[in-house]
Design a protein around this motif. Sequence first.
Motif, PDB file in Angstrom:
ATOM      1  N   ALA A 139       0.801  -1.224   0.000  1.00 34.57           N
ATOM      2  CA  ALA A 139       0.000   0.000   0.000  1.00 34.57           C
ATOM      3  C   ALA A 139       0.835   1.276   0.000  1.00 34.57           C
ATOM      4  O   ALA A 139       0.315   2.355  -0.283  1.00 34.57           O
ATOM      5  N   TRP A 140       2.129   1.163   0.317  1.00 35.12           N
ATOM      6  CA  TRP A 140       2.939   2.351   0.580  1.00 35.12           C
ATOM      7  C   TRP A 140       3.944   2.616  -0.536  1.00 35.12           C
ATOM      8  O   TRP A 140       4.651   1.712  -0.978  1.00 35.12           O
ATOM      9  N   GLN A 141       4.009   3.861  -0.950  1.00 38.35           N
ATOM     10  CA  GLN A 141       5.019   4.306  -1.897  1.00 38.35           C
ATOM     11  C   GLN A 141       6.276   4.776  -1.171  1.00 38.35           C
ATOM     12  O   GLN A 141       7.392   4.590  -1.655  1.00 38.35           O
ATOM     13  N   HIS A 142       6.089   5.376  -0.009  1.00 43.71           N
ATOM     14  CA  HIS A 142       7.223   5.876   0.764  1.00 43.71           C
ATOM     15  C   HIS A 142       6.848   5.868   2.238  1.00 43.71           C
ATOM     16  O   HIS A 142       5.765   6.309   2.613  1.00 43.71           O
ATOM     17  N   LEU A 143       7.740   5.365   3.078  1.00 44.58           N
ATOM     18  CA  LEU A 143       7.535   5.335   4.524  1.00 44.58           C
ATOM     19  C   LEU A 143       8.686   6.051   5.222  1.00 44.58           C
ATOM     20  O   LEU A 143       9.842   5.930   4.809  1.00 44.58           O
ATOM     21  N   GLU A 144       8.367   6.754   6.295  1.00 37.96           N
ATOM     22  CA  GLU A 144       9.380   7.477   7.069  1.00 37.96           C
ATOM     23  C   GLU A 144       9.706   6.717   8.353  1.00 37.96           C
ATOM     24  O   GLU A 144       9.731   7.288   9.441  1.00 37.96           O
ATOM     25  N   ALA A 145       9.961   5.439   8.255  1.00 38.93           N
ATOM     26  CA  ALA A 145      10.131   4.604   9.445  1.00 38.93           C
ATOM     27  C   ALA A 145      11.283   5.071  10.329  1.00 38.93           C
ATOM     28  O   ALA A 145      11.205   5.018  11.561  1.00 38.93           O
ATOM     29  N   ASP A 146      12.366   5.563   9.733  1.00 39.16           N
ATOM     30  CA  ASP A 146      13.551   5.915  10.510  1.00 39.16           C
ATOM     31  C   ASP A 146      13.324   7.105  11.424  1.00 39.16           C
ATOM     32  O   ASP A 146      13.961   7.218  12.477  1.00 39.16           O
ATOM     33  N   THR A 147      12.456   8.019  11.035  1.00 40.61           N
ATOM     34  CA  THR A 147      12.264   9.246  11.807  1.00 40.61           C
ATOM     35  C   THR A 147      10.949   9.287  12.572  1.00 40.61           C
ATOM     36  O   THR A 147      10.727  10.195  13.368  1.00 40.61           O
ATOM     37  N   LEU A 148      10.077   8.318  12.337  1.00 40.99           N
ATOM     38  CA  LEU A 148       8.732   8.386  12.914  1.00 40.99           C
ATOM     39  C   LEU A 148       8.730   8.323  14.438  1.00 40.99           C
ATOM     40  O   LEU A 148       7.967   9.044  15.092  1.00 40.99           O
ATOM     41  N   LEU A 149       9.545   7.465  15.017  1.00 42.11           N
ATOM     42  CA  LEU A 149       9.505   7.313  16.466  1.00 42.11           C
ATOM     43  C   LEU A 149       9.987   8.576  17.170  1.00 42.11           C
ATOM     44  O   LEU A 149       9.409   8.977  18.196  1.00 42.11           O
TER      45      LEU A 149
ATOM     46  N   ALA B  34       9.686  11.600  15.949  1.00 42.02           N
ATOM     47  CA  ALA B  34       8.586  12.548  15.777  1.00 42.02           C
ATOM     48  C   ALA B  34       7.449  12.247  16.750  1.00 42.02           C
ATOM     49  O   ALA B  34       6.837  13.167  17.326  1.00 42.02           O
ATOM     50  N   ALA B  35       7.156  10.967  16.953  1.00 42.04           N
ATOM     51  CA  ALA B  35       6.098  10.588  17.891  1.00 42.04           C
ATOM     52  C   ALA B  35       6.445  11.010  19.318  1.00 42.04           C
ATOM     53  O   ALA B  35       5.576  11.489  20.069  1.00 42.04           O
ATOM     54  N   ARG B  36       7.700  10.846  19.692  1.00 39.05           N
ATOM     55  CA  ARG B  36       8.107  11.256  21.048  1.00 39.05           C
ATOM     56  C   ARG B  36       7.956  12.763  21.221  1.00 39.05           C
ATOM     57  O   ARG B  36       7.547  13.239  22.296  1.00 39.05           O
ATOM     58  N   ARG B  37       8.277  13.532  20.195  1.00 42.10           N
ATOM     59  CA  ARG B  37       8.106  14.991  20.277  1.00 42.10           C
ATOM     60  C   ARG B  37       6.648  15.354  20.462  1.00 42.10           C
ATOM     61  O   ARG B  37       6.305  16.247  21.246  1.00 42.10           O
ATOM     62  N   ILE B  38       5.773  14.658  19.749  1.00 46.85           N
ATOM     63  CA  ILE B  38       4.340  14.921  19.904  1.00 46.85           C
ATOM     64  C   ILE B  38       3.877  14.547  21.309  1.00 46.85           C
ATOM     65  O   ILE B  38       3.086  15.261  21.933  1.00 46.85           O
ATOM     66  N   ASP B  39       4.367  13.428  21.837  1.00 49.13           N
ATOM     67  CA  ASP B  39       3.992  13.033  23.198  1.00 49.13           C
ATOM     68  C   ASP B  39       4.415  14.097  24.214  1.00 49.13           C
ATOM     69  O   ASP B  39       3.704  14.357  25.192  1.00 49.13           O
ATOM     70  N   ARG B  40       5.570  14.721  23.993  1.00 54.60           N
ATOM     71  CA  ARG B  40       6.033  15.755  24.928  1.00 54.60           C
ATOM     72  C   ARG B  40       5.208  17.031  24.801  1.00 54.60           C
ATOM     73  O   ARG B  40       4.914  17.691  25.802  1.00 54.60           O
ATOM     74  N   SER B  41       4.816  17.377  23.564  1.00 58.44           N
ATOM     75  CA  SER B  41       4.097  18.649  23.369  1.00 58.44           C
ATOM     76  C   SER B  41       2.615  18.522  23.704  1.00 58.44           C
ATOM     77  O   SER B  41       2.022  19.444  24.263  1.00 58.44           O
TER      78      SER B  41
ATOM     79  N   ALA C 297      -3.385  19.243   8.580  1.00 53.63           N
ATOM     80  CA  ALA C 297      -3.362  18.037   9.406  1.00 53.63           C
ATOM     81  C   ALA C 297      -2.180  18.066  10.373  1.00 53.63           C
ATOM     82  O   ALA C 297      -2.305  17.745  11.562  1.00 53.63           O
ATOM     83  N   ARG C 298      -1.010  18.460   9.872  1.00 54.39           N
ATOM     84  CA  ARG C 298       0.163  18.564  10.751  1.00 54.39           C
ATOM     85  C   ARG C 298      -0.083  19.584  11.865  1.00 54.39           C
ATOM     86  O   ARG C 298       0.264  19.349  13.027  1.00 54.39           O
ATOM     87  N   HIS C 299      -0.658  20.730  11.499  1.00 52.02           N
ATOM     88  CA  HIS C 299      -0.911  21.788  12.477  1.00 52.02           C
ATOM     89  C   HIS C 299      -1.831  21.298  13.593  1.00 52.02           C
ATOM     90  O   HIS C 299      -1.717  21.732  14.742  1.00 52.02           O
ATOM     91  N   ALA C 300      -2.720  20.372  13.240  1.00 50.27           N
ATOM     92  CA  ALA C 300      -3.643  19.809  14.227  1.00 50.27           C
ATOM     93  C   ALA C 300      -3.032  18.645  15.000  1.00 50.27           C
ATOM     94  O   ALA C 300      -3.709  18.024  15.818  1.00 50.27           O
ATOM     95  N   GLY C 301      -1.761  18.345  14.748  1.00 50.35           N
ATOM     96  CA  GLY C 301      -1.071  17.311  15.517  1.00 50.35           C
ATOM     97  C   GLY C 301      -0.967  15.963  14.844  1.00 50.35           C
ATOM     98  O   GLY C 301      -0.477  15.009  15.456  1.00 50.35           O
ATOM     99  N   ALA C 302      -1.410  15.838  13.588  1.00 52.88           N
ATOM    100  CA  ALA C 302      -1.299  14.553  12.893  1.00 52.88           C
ATOM    101  C   ALA C 302       0.160  14.264  12.568  1.00 52.88           C
ATOM    102  O   ALA C 302       0.969  15.174  12.360  1.00 52.88           O
ATOM    103  N   LEU C 303       0.486  12.991  12.497  1.00 50.81           N
ATOM    104  CA  LEU C 303       1.824  12.530  12.146  1.00 50.81           C
ATOM    105  C   LEU C 303       1.736  11.856  10.781  1.00 50.81           C
ATOM    106  O   LEU C 303       0.989  10.887  10.609  1.00 50.81           O
ATOM    107  N   ILE C 304       2.482  12.370   9.799  1.00 51.05           N
ATOM    108  CA  ILE C 304       2.439  11.796   8.454  1.00 51.05           C
ATOM    109  C   ILE C 304       3.279  10.529   8.446  1.00 51.05           C
ATOM    110  O   ILE C 304       4.504  10.574   8.537  1.00 51.05           O
ATOM    111  N   LEU C 305       2.599   9.387   8.337  1.00 49.81           N
ATOM    112  CA  LEU C 305       3.295   8.103   8.372  1.00 49.81           C
ATOM    113  C   LEU C 305       4.051   7.838   7.077  1.00 49.81           C
ATOM    114  O   LEU C 305       5.141   7.281   7.079  1.00 49.81           O
TER     115      LEU C 305
END
Length: 424
Positions: A41-51, A53-60, A105-113
Amino acid sequence: MTKIPTALEILRRIEDGTMTCEALVRICLQRIAEREPTVQAWQHLEADTLLDAARRIDRSGTGLLKGLPIGVKDIIDTVDMPTSYGSSIYEGFHPARDAACVALARHAGALILGKTVTTEFAYYQPGKTHNPHDHGRTPGGSSSGSAAAVADGMVPLALGSQTAGSVIRPASYCGCVGYKPTLGLIDRTGVRPFADSLDTVGVFARTVEDAALFASVISGRPGLRIEDQSLRPQIGLSRTHEWGMAEPASAAVLEDAFTRLRTAGLNIREVVLPESWRGLSEAQKTIMAYEGARACAPEMLTMPDRLSAKLREFLQIGVAIPHEEYDRAKVLAAEARAEMADVLDNLDVLLTPSAPGEAPQGLQETGDPAFNRVWTLLGAPCVNVPGLTGSSGMPVGIQVIGRVGDDARTLAASAAIAQILSAG
């Protein structure tokens, strides 16, 4: 196999502290690792940086979407990920900025997988994605990767687009909710154009409520959210002028839905569309070809050999359409749009098939948008409600259609219908 919860359930768990964005991303990545080799299903995944980014969202802890991962169809620009528009011409291309819907979507806190597979320029040349329920069948198109990723539980939400049937049809084939809003409700800036009169940004979700939430955020319309579950919609059932293309699976599912909704006490009656609407499907094809030939002129004029034979043929058809024929199609569409209030007289929504039947066998085609063209042409809000199946056990959806601009009622009615159909 791990499967993620619905978006609203995730938000509740994040708010009460029983889930973090990091944990959620790990679940998504685990599911993708399990299923992506076959679904693709995926053309491009940001697996290396996602975690990180997720931690930053958890802190904010900011934003209405609180770190919800989303998939983005690969005709929609992302500044930090390549956007190839389903074409080798743009392989590795990095846009200068996000599309408006992605930025919001990003401004609302979504994480682009990541970026989900699309057909070439969102036309009919298939990508690599397989139907998650039967890998020998198409997932539909052009939003093939978004529909498959959501239906298979890889991500709770995804962005797509529709010019003919590219949200509703793959949602039906894959068995998830697809919502094509009223034309223009979600801003199209930064989305690769194909036919300006028709192109509509849409969303995929596991439930109607999730789709309504997501669309409310990126459209700036909080009234789309389904807060009141008490609506008892007045429903019209239309076999449409395309009924001859309905396969036994779609015909049976529509009859089943009719029976279940009436048994549940809803007021549902059959509606015959105006005879003058019989030409709307052809009008949509004319407009799509005429405008598509102009939108794709840079590629067609400078590097036609880099386009698929299927797309080249379609663009040549569009170039040959006289402007008078295009103008007549636009007039016919405007006249039908003005008649829509009469068609929906004393009704909240119409029900029609979402697709001719179950997902076709093979990956060479994406299926026929016959039951979607008219409603895309009219700019009406449409929702694929999943939950029913055909004789092969494959998903077959029901299309719920509302008045232009009345997306909130269309979504609320779809949620009520979905609740009845899922109850069995």
